[in-house]
Design a protein around this motif. Sequence first.
Motif, short mmCIF file in Angstrom:
data_model
loop_
_atom_site.label_atom_id
_atom_site.label_comp_id
_atom_site.label_asym_id
_atom_site.label_seq_id
_atom_site.Cartn_x
_atom_site.Cartn_y
_atom_site.Cartn_z
N ASP A 1 0.94 -1.30 0.02
CA ASP A 1 -0.26 -0.02 -0.06
C ASP A 1 0.86 1.35 0.02
O ASP A 1 0.47 2.39 -0.84
CB ASP A 1 -1.01 0.14 1.20
CG ASP A 1 -2.09 -0.97 1.25
OD1 ASP A 1 -2.42 -1.59 0.18
OD2 ASP A 1 -2.37 -1.54 2.32
N ALA A 2 1.90 1.36 0.89
CA ALA A 2 2.73 2.31 0.85
C ALA A 2 3.45 2.55 -0.56
O ALA A 2 3.49 3.79 -0.97
CB ALA A 2 3.98 2.25 1.94
N LEU A 3 3.90 1.81 -1.17
CA LEU A 3 4.51 1.74 -2.28
C LEU A 3 3.56 2.27 -3.59
O LEU A 3 3.96 3.08 -4.31
CB LEU A 3 5.20 0.47 -2.87
CG LEU A 3 6.38 -0.17 -2.08
CD1 LEU A 3 6.78 -1.65 -2.51
CD2 LEU A 3 7.45 0.77 -2.00
N PHE A 4 2.34 1.96 -3.36
CA PHE A 4 1.44 2.43 -4.25
C PHE A 4 1.29 3.94 -4.16
O PHE A 4 1.16 4.97 -5.15
CB PHE A 4 -0.08 1.57 -4.24
CG PHE A 4 -1.16 2.29 -4.90
CD1 PHE A 4 -1.05 2.16 -6.49
CD2 PHE A 4 -2.04 3.13 -4.45
CE1 PHE A 4 -2.22 2.51 -7.06
CE2 PHE A 4 -2.96 3.71 -5.10
CZ PHE A 4 -3.02 3.39 -6.55
N VAL A 5 1.11 4.31 -2.76
CA VAL A 5 0.87 5.89 -2.60
C VAL A 5 2.04 6.59 -2.82
O VAL A 5 2.15 7.92 -3.55
CB VAL A 5 0.38 5.80 -0.84
CG1 VAL A 5 0.64 7.40 -0.52
CG2 VAL A 5 -0.90 5.38 -0.70
N MET A 6 3.36 5.92 -2.67
CA MET A 6 4.84 6.72 -2.96
C MET A 6 4.55 6.94 -4.51
O MET A 6 5.02 8.07 -4.97
CB MET A 6 5.72 5.74 -2.53
CG MET A 6 5.92 5.82 -1.09
SD MET A 6 7.65 4.64 -0.45
CE MET A 6 7.39 4.46 1.20
N ALA A 7 4.21 5.87 -5.22
CA ALA A 7 4.27 6.06 -6.61
C ALA A 7 3.32 7.09 -7.11
O ALA A 7 3.89 7.94 -7.90
CB ALA A 7 3.95 4.62 -7.40
N ARG A 8 2.12 7.18 -6.65
CA ARG A 8 1.41 8.45 -6.88
C ARG A 8 1.88 9.67 -6.33
O ARG A 8 1.62 10.77 -7.16
CB ARG A 8 0.04 8.22 -6.32
CG ARG A 8 -1.16 7.06 -6.72
CD ARG A 8 -2.43 7.06 -6.45
NE ARG A 8 -2.92 8.17 -6.86
CZ ARG A 8 -3.79 9.07 -6.16
NH1 ARG A 8 -4.26 8.59 -4.96
NH2 ARG A 8 -4.43 10.04 -6.77
N TYR A 9 2.35 9.99 -5.22
CA TYR A 9 3.08 11.05 -4.67
C TYR A 9 4.26 11.42 -5.60
O TYR A 9 4.17 12.86 -6.20
CB TYR A 9 3.70 11.06 -3.45
CG TYR A 9 4.20 11.93 -2.75
CD1 TYR A 9 3.50 12.81 -2.16
CD2 TYR A 9 5.49 12.20 -2.74
CE1 TYR A 9 3.97 14.03 -1.47
CE2 TYR A 9 6.23 13.26 -2.14
CZ TYR A 9 5.30 14.16 -1.74
OH TYR A 9 6.08 15.29 -0.86
N GLU A 10 5.06 10.47 -6.28
CA GLU A 10 5.83 10.86 -7.05
C GLU A 10 5.48 11.44 -8.26
O GLU A 10 6.03 12.64 -8.73
CB GLU A 10 6.91 9.53 -7.36
CG GLU A 10 7.80 9.24 -6.40
CD GLU A 10 8.88 10.26 -6.08
OE1 GLU A 10 9.45 10.92 -7.04
OE2 GLU A 10 8.76 10.79 -4.93
N ASN A 11 4.51 10.96 -8.99
CA ASN A 11 3.84 11.59 -9.93
C ASN A 11 3.49 12.94 -9.88
O ASN A 11 3.52 13.81 -10.48
CB ASN A 11 2.51 10.69 -10.54
CG ASN A 11 3.04 9.54 -11.46
OD1 ASN A 11 4.28 9.59 -11.87
ND2 ASN A 11 2.38 8.47 -11.60
N LEU A 12 2.83 13.29 -8.43
CA LEU A 12 2.24 14.43 -8.35
C LEU A 12 3.41 15.45 -8.28
O LEU A 12 3.22 16.52 -8.68
CB LEU A 12 1.49 14.33 -6.89
CG LEU A 12 1.24 15.75 -6.32
CD1 LEU A 12 -0.12 16.31 -7.03
CD2 LEU A 12 0.86 15.36 -4.91
N VAL A 13 4.30 15.19 -7.51
CA VAL A 13 5.50 16.14 -7.08
C VAL A 13 6.36 16.36 -8.40
O VAL A 13 7.21 17.54 -8.51
CB VAL A 13 6.26 15.71 -5.96
CG1 VAL A 13 5.82 15.78 -4.59
CG2 VAL A 13 7.10 14.67 -6.39
N ARG A 14 6.29 15.70 -9.35
CA ARG A 14 7.04 15.53 -10.54
C ARG A 14 6.28 16.20 -11.85
O ARG A 14 6.44 16.41 -12.98
CB ARG A 14 7.48 14.29 -11.13
CG ARG A 14 8.35 13.65 -10.34
CD ARG A 14 9.76 13.98 -10.32
NE ARG A 14 10.56 13.35 -9.29
CZ ARG A 14 11.26 13.67 -8.36
NH1 ARG A 14 11.41 14.88 -8.18
NH2 ARG A 14 12.15 13.11 -7.57
N GLY A 15 4.85 16.53 -11.53
CA GLY A 15 3.93 17.13 -12.22
C GLY A 15 3.11 16.27 -13.38
O GLY A 15 2.92 16.63 -14.54
#
Length: 186
Positions: free
Chosen positions: A162-176
Amino acid sequence: MPRITRVYTRTGDDGTTGLGVRIRVRKDDARVEAYGAVDELNSALGVAVAAGPSTPVAESLRRVQQELFHLGSDLCVPPDDGAPAVPRIEQRHIEALEKTIDRLQEELEPLANFVLPGGCASAAALHLARTICRRAERRLVTLAAAEPVGAPALTYVNRLSDALFVMARYENLVRGESDVLWDSRA
């Protein structure tokens, strides 16, 4: 800490390996499959770190890589009264993952659709690590059906995916980058 003086020992040439309790098992034993999958996951996290994720994600991944060595130790030394004291996964490790999930998810929009793996390089690497984590979880479930496994281990691996899924989404967010959404009509 173990002191490794040689990489090869030749003791595994017959298709067996030693557990931390000084017994030998086949290299395709369920316990070896489980900690092998955890090792593969740790390597995938190394690739994700090398992809240059944001600071909060990188810090979390470095902590998780250490914890995965705890998990490998936990799996290599089956829990029983005569087992040597080794690092094991504990409730505090699960709680740390949950705090990471909650902290990162505060920044994310709620999901309105399924997300496909992809986006920026760090997100794609995290999605790959998530799928390897799920395989490790399946190996732990198989092992736990046949032999004792430390109670927090299964919960930890489930929460980590679950954490890795959220981290992946977060990475997309902060990278635009936008999450890649599933098109059910494709």
